[in-house]
Scaffold this active site. Structure first.
Site, PDB file in Angstrom:
ATOM      1  N   CYS A   1       0.795  -1.228   0.000  1.00 35.09           N
ATOM      2  CA  CYS A   1       0.000   0.000   0.000  1.00 35.09           C
ATOM      3  C   CYS A   1       0.827   1.277   0.000  1.00 35.09           C
ATOM      4  O   CYS A   1       0.264   2.367  -0.096  1.00 35.09           O
ATOM      5  CB  CYS A   1      -0.949   0.006   1.196  1.00 35.09           C
ATOM      6  SG  CYS A   1      -2.045  -1.419   1.239  1.00 35.09           S
TER       7      CYS A   1
ATOM      8  N   CYS B   1       0.350   2.317   6.633  1.00 37.64           N
ATOM      9  CA  CYS B   1       0.752   0.928   6.872  1.00 37.64           C
ATOM     10  C   CYS B   1       0.798   0.210   5.524  1.00 37.64           C
ATOM     11  O   CYS B   1       0.310   0.717   4.515  1.00 37.64           O
ATOM     12  CB  CYS B   1      -0.235   0.240   7.800  1.00 37.64           C
ATOM     13  SG  CYS B   1      -1.941   0.222   7.169  1.00 37.64           S
TER      14      CYS B   1
END
Length: 471
Positions: free
Chosen positions: A131, A452
């Protein structure tokens, strides 16, 4: 762990976070910003974010469904050139992030660049870091410019979840490869005879950890439980995200969007289509999505599978001045972190934030704008709880005491990944341009970006408003 960690009340987010986002900061606060010093360092180049764009972020399986990922990436590149007015031939390097790759365009940065009409002499590469892939694309370009290799780079990212690669089973793949080398029809038949019904079942991709086999949603549910984050608090934060994104869109603040004209459709797509303003009563009706029947993560308080692309123009400040461009922000410090992918998979922001602040010589109170990736509402609230816990910060971070939670009135005020959407490879650039635009809109000085990523990794970045920056 749960008994020793204080819980952040998400109702406070909903109550204080849905204020009118167009009003900006009070005059007294704005005046205070002028006393903050620049983070420029002697004998080090200033790297600037000139501008950035993105396609509208759409739910997978909707209007982009018949496209290919390089179509979206190409549109982002073309939109960036149009918005900045920069001649394509001045771009010296292009880096793009992506996660689930289309096998026909494995180096999608190169294919998108060629499709957008950039010079075939301009190198391009694709990076993957879950991500935070487009963050990695950005910082890779920053490294090239600091080292003097290039002065003008484009970084971006793309994700296309409407058409992900679906593989045959391992046994089927082996038989097909052998059949390709078989010389007679009889040899091919004997190979096919080795297959059973189980071999015909395809392997579907999943957002799961290779090292643990656990899906990210299941991990998020466990994380929320360990920090005592209730279902009600998660739903409240999700409501806040959608409300703020809706308000920002209605006020024209999401100016990073460039329209996309899908072939065969009458009108261009100009808005994100996943923003849904709902009620707590409606959200409470949804069933748990991962840990059933007692889990707290649902389809409403988790980010959704998204198609989209983003791109940003980065260069040295000296080059920007030569070209007469007015950057929006300086890209200052950044750091990548990693931790246990089983029990701390989604705690990247908690670990990265204090380290990048230390690196920049800043305190939590110095940050005027927070842009933090919202993978799950429970993940956000768990990170904030961890940062606000003396016990957690001492035990796991080795710090003398708690870091403290960000000021809610500065946190994701234009919505986040829960509402706007989360194309894995493109979110990092979206965070950066929202941070830069919010600094200008809210008359701030410093922004902190955190996210994250799968594998138990994370990123923290510090952005400083450029004096020439305008919306």
């Amino acid at each position: 762990m749960a008994a020793q960690i204080s819980r952040v009340n998400a109702v406070a987010f909903l109550r204080t976070g849905t204020r009118n986002v167009s009003t900006g900061m009070p005059a007294l606060y704005a005046a205070k910003q002028k006393t903050k010093l620049s983070l420029a360092r002697p004998n080090q180049k200033n790297i600037v974010l000139v501008d950035a764009v993105r396609t509208p972020f759409l739910l997978s399986g909707t209007s982009y469904a018949k496209l290919m990922p390089h179509d979206l990436a190409r549109n982002a590149l073309l939109g960036l050139v149009q918005k900045t007015g920069l001649p394509k031939e001045l771009v010296e390097y292009i880096a793009f992030g992506t996660v689930i790759q289309e096998v026909k365009t494995s180096n999608i940065a190169r294919e998108a660049a060629l499709g957008a009409g950039f010079s075939d002499k301009t190198p391009a590469h694709t990076v993957t870091m879950a991500c935070i892939s487009s963050n990695q694309a950005m910082t890779t370009c920053i490294g090239y410019m600091h080292s003097g290799v290039y002065d003008v780079c484009v970084a971006g990212g793309v994700e296309f979840m409407s058409d992900v690669p679906i593989r045959h089973s391992r046994k089927m793949r082996g038989v097909m490869l052998k059949a390709n080398k078989a010389k007679t029809f009889g040899q091919r038949l004997s190979l096919l005879a080795q297959l059973d019904m189980k071999s015909l079942i395809p392997e579907l991709p999943a957002v799961a950890e290779f090292s643990t086999g656990e899906t990210m949603g299941h991990s998020a549910d466990r994380l929320a439980a360990s920090f005592n984050i209730s279902r009600q608090d998660q739903d409240a934060f999700a409501l806040r995200s959608h409300q703020l994104a809706h308000d920002a869109a209605e006020k024209g603040l999401l100016s990073d969007i460039v329209p996309y004209q899908v072939p065969g459709q009458d009108k261009p797509i100009t808005r994100d289509n996943g923003i849904r303003v709902s009620t707590s009563e409606q959200l409470a009706k949804l069933k748990p999505a991962f840990i059933k029947p007692h889990g707290t993560v649902t389809a409403a308080n988790a980010s959704y599978l998204t198609d989209g692309a983003s791109a940003c123009l980065l260069m040295t400040e000296e080059k920007a001045r030569q070209l007469g461009l007015k950057p929006k922000a300086y890209l200052r410090d950044f750091i990548y972190v990693s931790q246990d992918p089983k029990d701390q998979l989604l705690l990247g922001p908690a670990y990265a934030t204090p380290r990048v602040l230390d690196k920049a010589g800043l305190k939590m109170s110095d940050i005027d704008v927070w842009e933090v990736h919202e993978a799950f509402a429970g993940q956000i609230l768990s990170n904030l709880s961890a940062m606000d816990s003396d016990w957690f910060c001492k035990t796991y971070m080795g710090r003398p005491g708690k870091v403290g939670a960000p000021d809610i009135d500065k946190f994701n005020l234009w919505g986040g990944s829960l509402s706007i959407g989360h194309p894995f490879g493109a979110t990092g650039v979206r965070l950066a341009i929202h941070a830069a635009n919010r600094l200008i809109h809210e008359d701030g000085k410093y922004a902190c970006i955190a996210a994250c990523a799968a594998g138990g990794q994370g990123v923290g970045m510090i952005i400083e408003r450029h004096p020439d920056g305008k919306l």
